[in-house]
Write a protein that holds these residues in place. Structure first.
Motif, PDB file in Angstrom:
ATOM      1  N   GLU A 171      -7.314   2.628  -4.655  1.00 28.16           N
ATOM      2  CA  GLU A 171      -7.084   2.771  -3.467  1.00 28.16           C
ATOM      3  C   GLU A 171      -6.604   4.725  -3.481  1.00 28.16           C
ATOM      4  O   GLU A 171      -6.057   5.506  -2.575  1.00 28.16           O
ATOM      5  N   TYR A 179     -16.658   1.308   6.326  1.00 29.44           N
ATOM      6  CA  TYR A 179     -14.820   1.742   6.573  1.00 29.44           C
ATOM      7  C   TYR A 179     -14.208   0.655   6.504  1.00 29.44           C
ATOM      8  O   TYR A 179     -14.394  -0.918   7.303  1.00 29.44           O
ATOM      9  N   SER A 194       0.741  -0.897   0.071  1.00 25.66           N
ATOM     10  CA  SER A 194      -0.697  -0.671   0.183  1.00 25.66           C
ATOM     11  C   SER A 194       0.564   1.302   0.317  1.00 25.66           C
ATOM     12  O   SER A 194       0.288   2.391  -0.495  1.00 25.66           O
ATOM     13  N   TYR A 219      -8.339   8.360   8.752  1.00 26.48           N
ATOM     14  CA  TYR A 219      -9.544   8.277   8.133  1.00 26.48           C
ATOM     15  C   TYR A 219     -10.536   7.852   9.369  1.00 26.48           C
ATOM     16  O   TYR A 219     -11.956   8.813   8.954  1.00 26.48           O
ATOM     17  N   TRP A 253      -7.524   7.146  -0.399  1.00 30.16           N
ATOM     18  CA  TRP A 253      -6.541   7.261   0.432  1.00 30.16           C
ATOM     19  C   TRP A 253      -6.286   9.533   0.072  1.00 30.16           C
ATOM     20  O   TRP A 253      -5.514   9.686   0.762  1.00 30.16           O
ATOM     21  N   ILE A 284       0.505   3.782   6.386  1.00 28.83           N
ATOM     22  CA  ILE A 284      -1.244   3.105   7.053  1.00 28.83           C
ATOM     23  C   ILE A 284      -1.841   3.097   8.282  1.00 28.83           C
ATOM     24  O   ILE A 284      -2.820   3.653   8.385  1.00 28.83           O
ATOM     25  N   ALA A 291      -5.263   4.974   8.802  1.00 27.36           N
ATOM     26  CA  ALA A 291      -6.549   4.724   8.777  1.00 27.36           C
ATOM     27  C   ALA A 291      -6.436   5.317  10.204  1.00 27.36           C
ATOM     28  O   ALA A 291      -8.368   5.391  10.182  1.00 27.36           O
ATOM     29  N   ALA A 346      -9.984  -0.935   5.881  1.00 30.16           N
ATOM     30  CA  ALA A 346      -8.446   0.217   5.994  1.00 30.16           C
ATOM     31  C   ALA A 346      -7.421  -1.424   6.033  1.00 30.16           C
ATOM     32  O   ALA A 346      -7.120  -2.050   6.438  1.00 30.16           O
ATOM     33  N   TYR A 347      -7.027  -1.188   4.668  1.00 29.25           N
ATOM     34  CA  TYR A 347      -5.804  -2.451   4.861  1.00 29.25           C
ATOM     35  C   TYR A 347      -4.737  -2.250   4.597  1.00 29.25           C
ATOM     36  O   TYR A 347      -4.451  -0.819   3.792  1.00 29.25           O
TER      37      TYR A 347
END
Length: 324
Positions: free
Chosen positions: A308, A246, A94, A169, A312, A162, A166, A248-249
């Motif tokens: 993605e 939601y 990511s 977010y 983001w 990330i 997260a 997130a990964y």
């Protein structure tokens, strides 16, 4: 069955005629699989599994080459600049293909134009984890934050990671919470400080926190994916816990440099599809709390990257994250 046994079993299953022999000359020699992080981390573990599987399928050695640095950019640039012949591939996480394109002031590559999408291996959903004296539900935690603006903080493995995004977010999606972000140099010190009371909560990988959760040292409040994890089905998703939509990964993709010839892409695509249909691949990934991508194509991989980046980018901009 341990990790080594899983890989050996999977390799034996692919002793039948290889994709390479069925398709022609490619590959005729060793393929270099660039991992843009240091050995022993999650990307490296998944990348090495994939390299061993692909070696068995393709009938040629796929060797791992760790090229760490600059949030994965050094490894990504290495592959960007390689000859587009299919013999240099990137295990893209990511950071290189969701975060860096927006977070870096001057990105060293174009995440879309400079690469050839080949396959997706998996996503690695994060979990929202809190120290033991915090509320035991996501909405309870949100309510506490709203009632005490500025009193609590959350940790991450570093600004622009990330894990950090997260958290930002989450703040954006629940709205109305004022909580400071405390960046650390890695997940281990961030978790340690949370457990000792310096921060209240953080996002982290499931595999890192599950044993701590079971030992009563931290509390996993929710799993940041659309469906529950098979290894811990009692833990609700973030959506079930009250945060609509939601997810997130982190993720792991297989990419080549731009302009890899279509016949070569086809060979690699078919090899990746065989790898991702193998039960030992699926079991290996599920055992480390990853979600295997059982339906993978170059087209789906290209769409995933674009989605993605689009997801983001506004979070990165709103948080004011700019990496020189």
């Amino acid at each position: 069955m341990n990790r080594r046994q899983l890989i050996v079993a999977g390799a034996a299953a692919f002793a039948a005629p290889s994709v390479a022999r069925a398709q022609g000359k490619f590959p005729e020699r060793t393929i270099r699989f660039v991992i843009p992080f240091a050995p022993a981390g999650p990307t490296d573990i998944i990348g090495r599994m994939a390299a061993e599987k692909l070696t068995a399928i393709l009938g040629q050695q796929v060797i791992v080459d760790n090229k760490a640095g600059a949030a994965g950019s050094i490894g990504a640039v290495d592959v960007k600049n390689a000859r587009p012949d299919g013999y240099t591939l990137l295990c893209a996480p990511s950071s290189t293909h969701a975060i860096n394109p927006t977070a870096f002031v001057k990105p060293a590559y174009d995440a879309v134009k400079d690469f050839t999408p080949i396959a997706s291996i998996c996503v690695n959903p994060l979990v929202l984890v809190a120290r033991m004296d915090m509320p035991d539900t996501v909405m309870g935690l949100v309510e506490l934050m709203k009632e005490n603006p500025g009193k609590y903080s959350y940790g991450s493995s570093g600004a622009g990671s990330i894990i950090n995004l997260a958290g930002e977010y989450f703040k954006r999606e629940v709205g109305g919470i004022e909580v400071e972000h405390i960046p650390y140099k890695g997940s281990a010190p961030a978790l340690q400080d949370m457990m000792s009371g310096q921060t209240a909560w953080m996002f982290e990988t499931f595999s890192t926190t599950l044993q701590l959760h079971k030992a009563g040292k931290v509390r996993i409040l929710a799993y940041a994916y659309s469906r529950r994890a098979p290894i811990a089905p009692e833990i609700p998703t973030m959506i079930e816990a009250g945060v609509k939509g939601y997810e997130a990964y982190t993720f792991n993709l297989i990419l080549g440099p731009a302009n890899v010839p279509q016949p070569v892409v086809d060979v690699l695509d078919q090899a990746a599809r065989r790898m991702m249909k193998d039960p030992t691949t699926i079991q290996f990934l599920e055992n480390i709390a990853a979600v295997p991508t059982t339906e993978t194509t170059p087209q789906l991989t290209a769409k995933f990257i674009n989605d993605e980046i689009a997801k983001w980018a506004p979070v990165i901009r709103a948080a004011g994250i700019r990496i020189e």
